[in-house]
Design an enzyme around this catalytic site. Structure first.
Site, PDB file in Angstrom:
ATOM      1  N   CYS A 124       6.116   4.290   9.243  1.00 37.86           N
ATOM      2  CA  CYS A 124       6.716   3.530   8.138  1.00 37.86           C
ATOM      3  C   CYS A 124       8.146   3.893   7.754  1.00 37.86           C
ATOM      4  O   CYS A 124       8.979   3.006   7.617  1.00 37.86           O
ATOM      5  CB  CYS A 124       5.836   3.659   6.904  1.00 37.86           C
ATOM      6  SG  CYS A 124       4.228   2.921   7.150  1.00 37.86           S
ATOM      7  N   LYS A 156       8.263  -1.552  -2.409  1.00 37.16           N
ATOM      8  CA  LYS A 156       7.640  -0.770  -1.333  1.00 37.16           C
ATOM      9  C   LYS A 156       8.712  -0.198  -0.394  1.00 37.16           C
ATOM     10  O   LYS A 156       8.679   0.980  -0.027  1.00 37.16           O
ATOM     11  CB  LYS A 156       6.649  -1.652  -0.561  1.00 37.16           C
ATOM     12  CG  LYS A 156       6.042  -1.028   0.661  1.00 37.16           C
ATOM     13  CD  LYS A 156       5.227   0.225   0.365  1.00 37.16           C
ATOM     14  CE  LYS A 156       4.947   1.008   1.632  1.00 37.16           C
ATOM     15  NZ  LYS A 156       4.216   2.252   1.422  1.00 37.16           N
ATOM     16  N   GLU A 179       0.842  -1.204   0.000  1.00 41.42           N
ATOM     17  CA  GLU A 179       0.000   0.000   0.000  1.00 41.42           C
ATOM     18  C   GLU A 179       0.876   1.253   0.000  1.00 41.42           C
ATOM     19  O   GLU A 179       1.812   1.345   0.773  1.00 41.42           O
ATOM     20  CB  GLU A 179      -0.913  -0.032   1.239  1.00 41.42           C
ATOM     21  CG  GLU A 179      -1.909   1.085   1.283  1.00 41.42           C
ATOM     22  CD  GLU A 179      -2.614   1.264  -0.065  1.00 41.42           C
ATOM     23  OE1 GLU A 179      -3.284   0.345  -0.535  1.00 41.42           O
ATOM     24  OE2 GLU A 179      -2.467   2.361  -0.666  1.00 41.42           O
TER      25      GLU A 179
HETATM   26  N1  LIG Z   1       0.304   3.591   8.184  1.00 41.11           N
HETATM   27  C1  LIG Z   1       0.675   3.847   6.957  1.00 41.11           C
HETATM   28  O1  LIG Z   1       0.678   4.985   6.497  1.00 41.11           O
HETATM   29  C2  LIG Z   1       1.095   2.719   6.043  1.00 41.11           C
HETATM   30  C3  LIG Z   1       1.171   2.960   4.674  1.00 41.11           C
HETATM   31  C4  LIG Z   1       1.533   1.905   3.840  1.00 41.11           C
HETATM   32  C5  LIG Z   1       1.829   0.668   4.384  1.00 41.11           C
HETATM   33  N2  LIG Z   1       1.776   0.473   5.737  1.00 41.11           N
HETATM   34  C6  LIG Z   1       2.052  -0.863   6.252  1.00 41.11           C
HETATM   35  O2  LIG Z   1       0.811  -1.500   6.522  1.00 41.11           O
HETATM   36  C7  LIG Z   1       0.932  -2.359   7.672  1.00 41.11           C
HETATM   37  C8  LIG Z   1      -0.114  -1.997   8.705  1.00 41.11           C
HETATM   38  O3  LIG Z   1       0.118  -0.670   9.123  1.00 41.11           O
HETATM   39  P1  LIG Z   1      -0.939   0.128  10.000  1.00 41.11           P
HETATM   40  O4  LIG Z   1      -0.439   1.521  10.100  1.00 41.11           O
HETATM   41  O5  LIG Z   1      -2.313  -0.116   9.485  1.00 41.11           O
HETATM   42  O6  LIG Z   1      -0.779  -0.655  11.401  1.00 41.11           O
HETATM   43  P2  LIG Z   1      -1.728  -0.573  12.673  1.00 41.11           P
HETATM   44  O7  LIG Z   1      -0.901  -0.880  13.850  1.00 41.11           O
HETATM   45  O8  LIG Z   1      -2.520   0.718  12.644  1.00 41.11           O
HETATM   46  O9  LIG Z   1      -2.802  -1.760  12.436  1.00 41.11           O
HETATM   47  C9  LIG Z   1      -2.468  -3.102  12.478  1.00 41.11           C
HETATM   48  C10 LIG Z   1      -3.616  -3.846  13.152  1.00 41.11           C
HETATM   49  O10 LIG Z   1      -3.379  -5.264  13.005  1.00 41.11           O
HETATM   50  C11 LIG Z   1      -3.946  -5.916  14.147  1.00 41.11           C
HETATM   51  N3  LIG Z   1      -3.416  -7.279  14.261  1.00 41.11           N
HETATM   52  C12 LIG Z   1      -2.133  -7.672  14.504  1.00 41.11           C
HETATM   53  N4  LIG Z   1      -2.039  -9.012  14.482  1.00 41.11           N
HETATM   54  C13 LIG Z   1      -3.297  -9.497  14.242  1.00 41.11           C
HETATM   55  C14 LIG Z   1      -3.836 -10.815  14.089  1.00 41.11           C
HETATM   56  N5  LIG Z   1      -3.066 -11.898  14.182  1.00 41.11           N
HETATM   57  N6  LIG Z   1      -5.167 -10.933  13.847  1.00 41.11           N
HETATM   58  C15 LIG Z   1      -5.951  -9.817  13.738  1.00 41.11           C
HETATM   59  N7  LIG Z   1      -5.482  -8.566  13.849  1.00 41.11           N
HETATM   60  C16 LIG Z   1      -4.172  -8.392  14.097  1.00 41.11           C
HETATM   61  C17 LIG Z   1      -3.546  -4.990  15.291  1.00 41.11           C
HETATM   62  O11 LIG Z   1      -4.359  -5.212  16.422  1.00 41.11           O
HETATM   63  C18 LIG Z   1      -3.744  -3.607  14.648  1.00 41.11           C
HETATM   64  O12 LIG Z   1      -5.028  -3.064  14.942  1.00 41.11           O
HETATM   65  C19 LIG Z   1       2.365  -2.229   8.145  1.00 41.11           C
HETATM   66  O13 LIG Z   1       3.128  -3.250   7.573  1.00 41.11           O
HETATM   67  C20 LIG Z   1       2.792  -0.890   7.567  1.00 41.11           C
HETATM   68  O14 LIG Z   1       4.175  -0.824   7.345  1.00 41.11           O
HETATM   69  C21 LIG Z   1       1.388   1.467   6.567  1.00 41.11           C
END
Ligand SMILES: NC(=O)c1ccc[n+]([C@@H]2O[C@H](COP(=O)([O-])OP(=O)(O)OC[C@H]3O[C@@H](n4cnc5c(N)ncnc54)[C@H](O)[C@@H]3O)[C@@H](O)[C@H]2O)c1
Length: 464
Positions: A283, A227, A172
């Site tokens: 990130c 990414k 993403e």
């Molecule tokens: N935040 C950003 O701007 C962004 C942009 C691009 C990519 N990413 C990537 O996307 C991924 C997620 O980022 P985010 O910011 O959404 O993280 P986040 O911490 O906001 O959300 C992750 C969620 O996953 C849940 N989770 C973890 N293990 C689980 C399981 N086994 N079953 C069910 N739920 C589970 C957690 O409780 C949490 O709510 C990361 O790898 C990040 O690097 C983030």
């Protein structure tokens, strides 16, 4: 679950990526049922809240989509196992923070949440399931996921049912603060995979609202690596321009004039050249450190050192801004009150992970200052958590009224570029502050001349 939908998607992880991404898919694809599941009950309750201002992620435009789709074809729940078992496509969108201990601590990504998701999928999925890596992952993670999924095929050889899996990488690229627009109109969608069926299945979802020319397909490893490299290049531009902001201050050049002059070169481009207190968010730092770890793993030490410097400059910028505040306030902050406007890592988000405000505030607290905070979207609990303080400490106060937060303060620091700060009544603020009253504008967002006319002493990043 009723069977009125063509296909069912389950997204594991209802965070800053899972929530907005799945909302936009649900809104563009009414024929799909989208279940967003999470182990965090509080987060799911917030997604299901009747009060839409309580959604756990603030993003302009998100609330309207959730209002439209929730409980129609978009569902938030803790029913991880049930939703996995019913899904045709599973997006893994869980957190992948930097490891804090063990092998690779401080650099490698912690894949324990990815592993547990893969194990749950292995156990509960049925028939053929396409598993999509939405989280940002080190190159070759798909290999690990595949191994876990395939091992489940041996668990119950007597079972009539034949489980099969394919893996797709679909990282993403949304930026927080503009996530909905980025998802609705992305520069590109990247899909890496090994078999045409899965690649086409995921492409067809995006084609519902995105020009097919913007959909890039690659092999799994190129997609995973792209990414990390994309974030490394973006962060590198910020560290590059921040390093030059210091040189501008030393020489009398003006950073915004330099930005204007270099950004008009189409080879360089105008975007991502905004100087500031350093990049934040969950990130950039973690992804570069992960890239550094991978380079070292493959023996590419010079390449690792090159990218690590981007992160070092980021710390340095925060330290240098803090030092400069201390120097201008007569070399000591003891018994001084400073007001910090902005705690989110950037405007239009409530996310504070790795916000430059955290390190800068900690440096200032170590120097003995008292800090008053105001951020339009970040509450006291979140600020206390990030700074590891509590109410009893008494040195940190969080205000809902920006004008109360400045009473008796020696300085205001602008650490997030919230637009509303520009429209504050700065005359009124000046009146209630202690004199001399300083403004440290690390976001270059206020009119320096106007503030000086009021009587403020002003430091603006990247100017003499
Ligand atoms: N935040 C950003 O701007 C962004 C942009 C691009 C990519 N990413 C990537 O996307 C991924 C997620 O980022 P985010 O910011 O959404 O993280 P986040 O911490 O906001 O959300 C992750 C969620 O996953 C849940 N989770 C973890 N293990 C689980 C399981 N086994 N079953 C069910 N739920 C589970 C957690 O409780 C949490 O709510 C990361 O790898 C990040 O690097 C983030």
């Amino acid at each position: 679950m009723m069977n009125k939908f063509e296909k069912k998607i389950c997204c594991i992880g209802a965070g800053y990526v899972g929530g907005p991404t799945m909302s936009v898919i649900a809104s563009n694809c009414p024929e799909l049922r989208v279940d967003v599941v999470d182990i965090n009950k509080e987060r799911i309750d917030a997604w299901n809240s009747d009060d839409y201002s309580k959604l756990p992620v603030f993003e302009p435009g998100l609330e309207n989509i959730v209002r439209k789709c929730r409980d129609t074809n978009l569902f938030f729940s803790n029913k991880v196992e049930e939703c996995i078992s019913q899904a045709d496509i599973i997006f893994i969108s869980v957190n992948t923070p930097t490891k804090t201990n063990g092998l690779g601590a401080g650099f490698a990504s912690d894949l324990k949440w990815i592993e547990s998701s893969a194990r749950q999928i292995a156990k509960y999925a049925r028939n053929h399931t396409v598993v999509v890596e939405k989280s940002t992952l080190p190159v070759k993670t798909a290999e690990t996921i595949k191994t876990i999924l395939n091992s489940s095929l041996d668990i119950d050889p007597s079972s009539e049912e034949k489980k099969t899996f394919s893996i797709v990488s679909n990282p993403e690229f949304l930026a927080e603060g503009t996530a909905i627009n980025d998802l609705q109109n992305p520069d590109r969608v990247l899909i890496g995979g090994e078999d045409d069926y899965s690649i086409n299945l995921i492409s067809d979802i995006y084609k519902k609202w995105i020009d097919p020319e913007k959909i890039i397909t690659t092999n799994l490893w190129s997609s995973e690596l792209s990414k990390l490299v994309s974030n490394a290049f973006l962060a590198q531009r910020i560290s590059s321009i921040n390093s030059i902001s210091a040189l501008c201050e030393a020489t009398g050049a003006n950073i915004m004039e330099v930005v204007g002059a270099i950004g008009t070169d189409t080879r360089i481009g105008k975007k991502f050249l905004m100087p500031g207190p350093g990049f934040g968010g969950s990130c950039f730092k973690k992804d570069i450190l992960n890239l550094v770890y991978l380079c070292r793993y493959y023996g590419l030490n010079e390449v690792a050192d090159y990218w690590e410097q981007v992160v070092k400059i980021n710390y340095w910028q925060q330290k240098r801004i803090s030092a400069l505040v201390i120097k201008n306030l007569f070399g000591t902050l003891s018994n001084k009150k400073l007001t910090i406007y902005g705690f989110a890592f950037k405007a239009n988000t409530n996310d504070t992970r790795e916000s430059p405000s955290i390190n800068i505030s900690k440096y200032l607290l170590q120097e003995g200052s008292k800090l008053n905070f105001y951020d339009p979207k970040v509450n006291q609990k979140q600020i206390f958590n990030e700074l590891d303080v509590n109410e009893e400490d008494g040195n940190v106060l969080v205000y809902e009224d920006p004008y109360k937060a400045v009473e008796g303060a020696d300085a205001v620091l602008i650490l997030t570029e919230w637009n509303e700060f520009k429209f504050f009544n700065w005359e009124a603020i000046y009146k209630v502050m202690r004199k001399p009253s300083w403004i440290f504008d690390s976001r270059i967002s206020l009119d320096q001349n106007h503030l000086k006319k009021i009587g403020f002493k002003v430091w603006t990043l990247g100017t003499e």
